[in-house]
Design an enzyme around this catalytic site. Structure first.
Site, PDB file in Angstrom:
ATOM      1  N   PHE A  49       0.790  -1.269   0.028  1.00 35.04           N
ATOM      2  CA  PHE A  49      -0.068  -0.026   0.097  1.00 35.04           C
ATOM      3  C   PHE A  49       0.924   1.223  -0.008  1.00 35.04           C
ATOM      4  O   PHE A  49       0.589   2.367  -0.406  1.00 35.04           O
ATOM      5  CB  PHE A  49      -1.009   0.081   1.198  1.00 35.04           C
ATOM      6  CG  PHE A  49      -0.265   0.458   2.424  1.00 35.04           C
ATOM      7  CD1 PHE A  49      -0.098   1.816   2.804  1.00 35.04           C
ATOM      8  CD2 PHE A  49       0.184  -0.634   3.534  1.00 35.04           C
ATOM      9  CE1 PHE A  49       0.456   2.110   4.203  1.00 35.04           C
ATOM     10  CE2 PHE A  49       0.924  -0.134   4.768  1.00 35.04           C
ATOM     11  CZ  PHE A  49       0.958   1.218   4.903  1.00 35.04           C
ATOM     12  N   LYS A  87      -1.175  -7.131  -9.429  1.00 38.21           N
ATOM     13  CA  LYS A  87      -2.192  -7.208  -8.274  1.00 38.21           C
ATOM     14  C   LYS A  87      -1.644  -5.977  -7.321  1.00 38.21           C
ATOM     15  O   LYS A  87      -0.876  -6.553  -6.275  1.00 38.21           O
ATOM     16  CB  LYS A  87      -2.215  -8.530  -7.664  1.00 38.21           C
ATOM     17  CG  LYS A  87      -3.432  -9.120  -7.103  1.00 38.21           C
ATOM     18  CD  LYS A  87      -3.793  -8.340  -5.945  1.00 38.21           C
ATOM     19  CE  LYS A  87      -3.255  -8.464  -4.778  1.00 38.21           C
ATOM     20  NZ  LYS A  87      -3.233  -7.268  -3.683  1.00 38.21           N
ATOM     21  N   CYS A  95       9.537   1.672   3.611  1.00 38.70           N
ATOM     22  CA  CYS A  95      10.512   0.772   3.859  1.00 38.70           C
ATOM     23  C   CYS A  95      11.823   1.405   4.110  1.00 38.70           C
ATOM     24  O   CYS A  95      12.824   0.488   4.621  1.00 38.70           O
ATOM     25  CB  CYS A  95      10.268  -0.308   2.635  1.00 38.70           C
ATOM     26  SG  CYS A  95      10.958   0.311   1.370  1.00 38.70           S
TER      27      CYS A  95
HETATM   28  P1  NAD Z   1       1.280  -6.886   3.086  1.00 40.02           P
HETATM   29  O1  NAD Z   1       2.553  -7.603   2.898  1.00 40.02           O
HETATM   30  O2  NAD Z   1       0.114  -6.547   3.885  1.00 40.02           O
HETATM   31  O3  NAD Z   1       0.870  -6.680   1.409  1.00 40.02           O
HETATM   32  C1  NAD Z   1       1.478  -6.654   0.303  1.00 40.02           C
HETATM   33  C2  NAD Z   1       0.836  -7.184  -0.670  1.00 40.02           C
HETATM   34  O4  NAD Z   1       0.595  -8.706  -0.449  1.00 40.02           O
HETATM   35  C3  NAD Z   1      -0.668  -6.779  -0.943  1.00 40.02           C
HETATM   36  O5  NAD Z   1      -0.843  -6.467  -2.579  1.00 40.02           O
HETATM   37  C4  NAD Z   1      -1.784  -7.643  -0.529  1.00 40.02           C
HETATM   38  O6  NAD Z   1      -2.871  -7.690  -1.112  1.00 40.02           O
HETATM   39  C5  NAD Z   1      -0.913  -9.076  -0.349  1.00 40.02           C
HETATM   40  N1  NAD Z   1      -1.155  -9.623   0.736  1.00 40.02           N
HETATM   41  C6  NAD Z   1      -1.412  -9.681   1.847  1.00 40.02           C
HETATM   42  N2  NAD Z   1      -1.698 -10.443   2.593  1.00 40.02           N
HETATM   43  C7  NAD Z   1      -1.617 -11.744   1.665  1.00 40.02           C
HETATM   44  C8  NAD Z   1      -1.729 -13.250   1.857  1.00 40.02           C
HETATM   45  N3  NAD Z   1      -2.022 -13.637   2.984  1.00 40.02           N
HETATM   46  N4  NAD Z   1      -1.314 -13.987   0.987  1.00 40.02           N
HETATM   47  C9  NAD Z   1      -0.954 -13.417  -0.279  1.00 40.02           C
HETATM   48  N5  NAD Z   1      -0.984 -12.226  -0.512  1.00 40.02           N
HETATM   49  C10 NAD Z   1      -1.166 -11.212   0.431  1.00 40.02           C
HETATM   50  O7  NAD Z   1       2.174  -5.247   3.094  1.00 40.02           O
HETATM   51  P2  NAD Z   1       1.349  -3.865   3.192  1.00 40.02           P
HETATM   52  O8  NAD Z   1       0.996  -3.531   4.664  1.00 40.02           O
HETATM   53  O9  NAD Z   1       0.777  -3.478   1.912  1.00 40.02           O
HETATM   54  O10 NAD Z   1       2.895  -2.900   3.058  1.00 40.02           O
HETATM   55  C11 NAD Z   1       3.673  -2.579   4.107  1.00 40.02           C
HETATM   56  C12 NAD Z   1       4.810  -3.539   4.185  1.00 40.02           C
HETATM   57  O11 NAD Z   1       5.457  -3.580   2.845  1.00 40.02           O
HETATM   58  C13 NAD Z   1       6.100  -3.205   5.098  1.00 40.02           C
HETATM   59  O12 NAD Z   1       6.464  -4.588   5.713  1.00 40.02           O
HETATM   60  C14 NAD Z   1       6.970  -2.563   4.389  1.00 40.02           C
HETATM   61  O13 NAD Z   1       8.256  -2.753   5.003  1.00 40.02           O
HETATM   62  C15 NAD Z   1       6.980  -3.442   3.053  1.00 40.02           C
HETATM   63  N6  NAD Z   1       7.732  -2.751   2.111  1.00 40.02           N
HETATM   64  C16 NAD Z   1       8.926  -3.283   1.657  1.00 40.02           C
HETATM   65  C17 NAD Z   1       9.543  -2.523   0.508  1.00 40.02           C
HETATM   66  C18 NAD Z   1      10.867  -3.178   0.074  1.00 40.02           C
HETATM   67  O14 NAD Z   1      11.316  -2.873  -0.940  1.00 40.02           O
HETATM   68  N7  NAD Z   1      11.594  -4.040   0.813  1.00 40.02           N
HETATM   69  C19 NAD Z   1       8.926  -1.505   0.088  1.00 40.02           C
HETATM   70  C20 NAD Z   1       7.680  -0.952   0.325  1.00 40.02           C
HETATM   71  C21 NAD Z   1       7.118  -1.495   1.341  1.00 40.02           C
END
Ligand code: NAD
Length: 498
Positions: free
Chosen positions: A150, A174, A282
């Site tokens: 997000f 997605k 992040c």
């Molecule tokens: P999230 O893991 O909740 O969601 C990420 C994606 O995964 C979304 O599209 C979501 O719909 C999907 N998803 C969620 N639950 C799932 C499941 N059980 N099975 C399959 N898919 C699923 O992450 P978020 O809250 O959207 O974003 C924040 C996180 O992203 C933080 O941990 C942040 O550090 C990380 N992030 C990392 C980077 C990087 O480059 N390392 C960059 C940006 C954000």
């Protein structure tokens, strides 16, 4: 009235058919602003079919033509930058100017992708044996997918689909179901730039949609960015199903503050990098490690600055920090602040409760500052992903560098110092993928590559830059000679140089 969002498949907005929706919020008011359709397995499979059908045409489109479409896309995204940032702010909550900056960082990937003809060039060796030439070329993979978080609904999708499509693949994005508007708009603009229908498809959804991607043999490669638990799941499932995968996870980025650092500049850097975007980055700095006797002075200087941060509506130019993305996320961040207090850290500034007049139901939280945080605390070990800075103390450089190096996350780490030796040693030894020297958020530009270490990234290849080209292509190597040079007779021995 809450808006019903769509998918974007084969060049058309398509209504959700699963009957399942996720709430999209306006974090500033706390109201539900939209309903995001959550695709079923069969809806995802239908989109993959569309991408599969678009692949032969797109992969055969000349690399020069692909590059020209990127040029037009760059023009359009630049022209629509404000509109894209506004859509982003309205559903994410980050302040408008910051949203605009993040759109800019996405656009920079298009700038890199314009040079795809150069980046995809193969290799050629003539006369490797008598009359035999050998050359290799990079080929697109087929249907590829990206699953994104997000917090950067423009930049992170662009890391993936811009590079994959420039390389000749077709794509299923997605995006996060929390802020679906801006990815849909990005797909429309790409088609306006000349991208054939079906090359980029945006399918909204949750775990069901993701599992449909992971289980479909037609999807060749999956790129994921999000939290570590999900990253691990996606990496394992992709490997089990024979897919190429890169999966970026969570972070806990440390800044080492050496005794010789200019404290005014260090405090400026900490305030911007810990509290910008309400800490939902992040690459946010979430831990400051004060070395030697610098700790008391650092905390004394940070305290008033944290208290002064202007928290307010995303579109108010006076706001420095907007609301968090959802009430659920607000509760999670608050839970970690409660935990930090319980674990014995000193809460120097408590930002849990803040009242913004006229926006009482918004997901606002002010900045919090902890001192005397120690490595055994769970609130230190976990990612909080909110406007919370934790200050730790270290006796010397060796003790300080061990903290980021031993932490399970290894996305970014930085050092503030005037000592070139310390800076060089830090860059050499710290166990993190992206390092800043007097730079708090060392996010590499699109012609370098983005990626962390340890639990911050799974799979060996980073996002964008030439690493992106490697991820989104496979190599074919050809050995060739003209018939006139073939010597008659069968050869039963393995060919060796002659
Ligand atoms: P999230 O893991 O909740 O969601 C990420 C994606 O995964 C979304 O599209 C979501 O719909 C999907 N998803 C969620 N639950 C799932 C499941 N059980 N099975 C399959 N898919 C699923 O992450 P978020 O809250 O959207 O974003 C924040 C996180 O992203 C933080 O941990 C942040 O550090 C990380 N992030 C990392 C980077 C990087 O480059 N390392 C960059 C940006 C954000």
């Amino acid at each position: 009235m809450a808006k019903e969002h769509t998918h974007y498949i084969g060049g058309q907005h398509v209504k959700g058919k699963s009957g399942r929706f996720g709430d999209v919020f306006n974090p500033t008011t706390g109201e539900v602003s939209g309903q995001c359709p959550l695709a079923s397995k069969s809806e995802m499979e239908a989109a993959i079919t569309v991408a599969e059908q678009a692949f032969p045409g797109w992969s055969q489109t000349s690399v020069v033509r692909r590059s020209r479409i990127m040029m037009k896309y760059l023009e359009l995204c630049n022209a629509h930058q404000d509109e894209l940032a506004k859509l982003l702010s309205a559903e994410h909550g980050k302040v408008f100017e910051d949203a605009k900056g993040s759109v800019q960082r996405g656009i920079e990937v298009i700038e890199f992708a314009i040079g795809i003809s150069h980046a995809m060039k193969g290799e050629f060796s003539d006369n490797v044996a008598t009359g035999i030439d050998m050359y290799s070329m990079r080929k697109p993979l087929g249907v590829c997918a990206g699953i994104t978080p997000f917090n950067f609904p423009v930049m992170v999708p662009m890391w993936m689909y811009v590079m994959a499509i420039a390389c000749g693949n077709t794509f299923i994005l997605k995006p996060s179901e929390k802020d679906p508007s801006v990815p849909l708009r990005l797909a429309e603009l790409f088609e306006q730039a000349g991208l054939p229908k079906g090359v980029l498809n945006v399918v909204n959804g949750d775990k069901q949609a993701v599992d449909a991607i992971l289980g479909d043999a037609r999807v060749q490669a999956v790129s994921f960015v999000g939290s570590t638990g999900i990253a691990k799941y996606i990496y394992a499932a992709s490997a089990a199903n024979g897919k190429r995968c890169q999966a970026m996870g969570g972070a806990k980025n440390h800044m080492i503050v050496m005794p010789d650092a200019d404290l005014n500049k260090t405090v400026d850097a900490l305030i911007g990098s810990a509290y910008g975007s309400a800490g939902e980055r992040c690459m946010a700095i979430s831990v400051a490690v004060a070395v030697g006797d610098v700790g008391d002075k650092l905390v004394e200087m940070l305290k008033p600055r944290v208290e002064e941060i202007k928290v307010g509506p995303s579109m108010d130019p006076a706001s420095e920090m907007g609301p968090l993305v959802t009430r659920a996320h607000w509760e999670k961040v608050k839970g970690y602040i409660d935990l930090g207090v319980k674990e014995g850290a000193e809460l120097v500034v408590d930002g849990r409760e803040v009242n913004i007049q006229g926006y009482e139901n918004g997901f606002f939280m002010a900045g919090s500052l902890f001192d005397q945080v120690t490595a055994d605390m769970k609130s230190y070990q976990d990612e909080i992903f909110g406007p919370v800075l934790q200050v730790m103390r270290a006796d010397d450089f060796e003790q300080a560098i061990r903290l980021p190096s031993l932490h399970r996350y290894g996305n970014g780490a930085s050092i503030f110092t005037a000592d070139g030796d310390a800076a060089r040693e830090f860059a050499d030894k710290v166990q993190a993928g992206m390092v800043g020297i007097n730079v708090p958020i060392p996010v590499p530009l699109s012609f370098h590559t983005f990626g962390g270490w340890k639990d911050s990234a799974f799979g060996g290849i980073n996002q964008h830059g030439l690493e992106g080209v490697r991820f989104w292509t496979k190599i074919k190597t050809v050995t060739s000679r003209w018939p006139s040079l073939i010597t008659p007779g069968a050869d039963f021995l393995i060919p060796t140089l002659k």
